[in-house]
Enzyme design. Sequence first.
Site, short mmCIF file in Angstrom:
data_model
loop_
_atom_site.label_atom_id
_atom_site.label_comp_id
_atom_site.label_asym_id
_atom_site.label_seq_id
_atom_site.Cartn_x
_atom_site.Cartn_y
_atom_site.Cartn_z
N TYR A 149 35.78 43.12 42.59
CA TYR A 149 36.78 43.56 41.61
C TYR A 149 36.15 44.70 40.81
CZ TYR A 149 40.49 42.39 38.10
OH TYR A 149 41.58 42.36 37.26
N TYR A 162 45.78 30.50 40.53
CA TYR A 162 44.42 31.04 40.36
C TYR A 162 43.65 30.48 39.17
CZ TYR A 162 45.27 34.32 36.46
OH TYR A 162 45.53 34.89 35.24
N ASP A 207 35.16 39.29 48.37
CA ASP A 207 35.95 40.37 47.79
C ASP A 207 35.55 40.55 46.33
OD1 ASP A 207 37.87 42.37 47.69
OD2 ASP A 207 39.48 41.01 47.11
N LYS A 267 45.57 34.93 48.75
CA LYS A 267 44.76 36.00 49.30
C LYS A 267 44.24 35.72 50.71
CE LYS A 267 43.08 38.84 46.74
NZ LYS A 267 43.43 40.23 46.41
N GLU A 288 46.24 45.75 48.73
CA GLU A 288 45.11 46.19 47.93
C GLU A 288 44.30 47.16 48.78
OE1 GLU A 288 44.45 42.59 44.74
OE2 GLU A 288 43.01 42.79 46.38
N THR A 295 40.25 46.37 44.79
CA THR A 295 41.25 47.44 44.79
C THR A 295 40.71 48.71 44.17
OG1 THR A 295 42.98 45.78 44.56
CG2 THR A 295 43.60 48.05 44.09
N ARG A 302 47.93 40.40 30.34
CA ARG A 302 47.52 40.02 28.98
C ARG A 302 47.82 41.18 28.03
NH1 ARG A 302 43.35 38.72 32.33
NH2 ARG A 302 42.13 40.54 31.68
#
Length: 400
Positions: free
Chosen positions: A114, A230, A112, A239, A185, A334, A128
């Site tokens: 990102y 994570y 997967d 996940k 997602e 996603t 953040r």
Amino acid sequence: MSDTLFGPDNLPYGLFSTPDAPGHRRLGVRFGDDVLDLGAAAATFGSPHTEVLRAPSLNALMAAGRPVWQAVRAEVRAWLTDETHRETAARHLLPLHQVRLHLPFDVADYVDFYASEHHATNVGRIFRPDGDALTPNWKHLPIGYHGRAGTVVVSGTPVPRPRGQRKPPGEPVPAFGPSQRLDIEAEVGFVVGTPSAMGSPVELAGFREHVFGVTLLNDWSARDIQAWEYVPLGPFLGKSFATTISPWITPLDALDAARVTPPPRDFPLLPYLDDSADGIEPGGYDLHMTVRLNGHTLAEPPFSTMYWTAAQQLAHMTVNGASLRTGDLYASGTVSGAEPAQRGSLLELTWGGREPLELPDGKRAFLEDGDEVTLTAWAPGPDGTRIGLGDVTGRVTPAE
């Protein structure tokens, strides 16, 4: 057939069985609201590819390579559209509502990525708020992680709410139990056909030679479990419990009219990722996605905005010498656009759960038991037509 999303320019592959022979799985091609029994049609027409088309999964066809993929696609199109063949082909068409669809191929490995700058930026701002939204490496390489192939399931498979450790804010120690922040997602998956040898990276130009087709994909996510586990190695139990794909794999060639140039890059890329060179075809796809929850539209993410392309992801995935296997599945990450109504996860749509959605059946920050999520998508086809991608649906069931 010009008004259907599944006409002669599409012809996605799947795997089906019938009520009178539930244990006999057969390859099929969707044509409108029917399914063509590929093995039976191939035998009737004397196809030289009958053996691979009578296999109990797509893997044999996928492993046969691009020249065979193209030849089979041309044969199927002729059977269904040529006046001299249509009557014979019609004997092997079954109504879609009368068959049961299965996971169309045996999944080898699952990765997967990102790849959406908008998604990564939103997530960074949520977690953040006082720091940089994107990590320093994000625009230099496609970030990804190795997932769990054994829990890739076909559309319609129930998704039990996962259990795991989660640490509520302000609590000194973690708790164990069902996830309270279950999410979706909305992604696009790419299915590898032709394998590669260990130690032999796949270049950008090799994308079409190795990738068989495309599927919609929902990578279900337990945000509370994920948040606690994570650091430092990335996602694991948050996940790995379920990834849902469509029963239909759309051939890459069906999406030629949907090819687009990806967004401008902010930094020069290393040569193995540089798709600006002459001879490299545009790596983006103009896919129009829709996310629905219990029938209500939540978002319409545009795949054309993805910063990293599937060809770049494949090149990066193999640049260290890692091999490809027939049945490898890798996902885009996603898909989210620049606008709030284009966000492909509840994490973003509700801004970390702080802004619940007002829906006709009540408020939602994250998924509740009984919720049903459906992903749909279409792409531009030849001469103004549209190419549909097979739907992906999953319903959340209580933790077992």
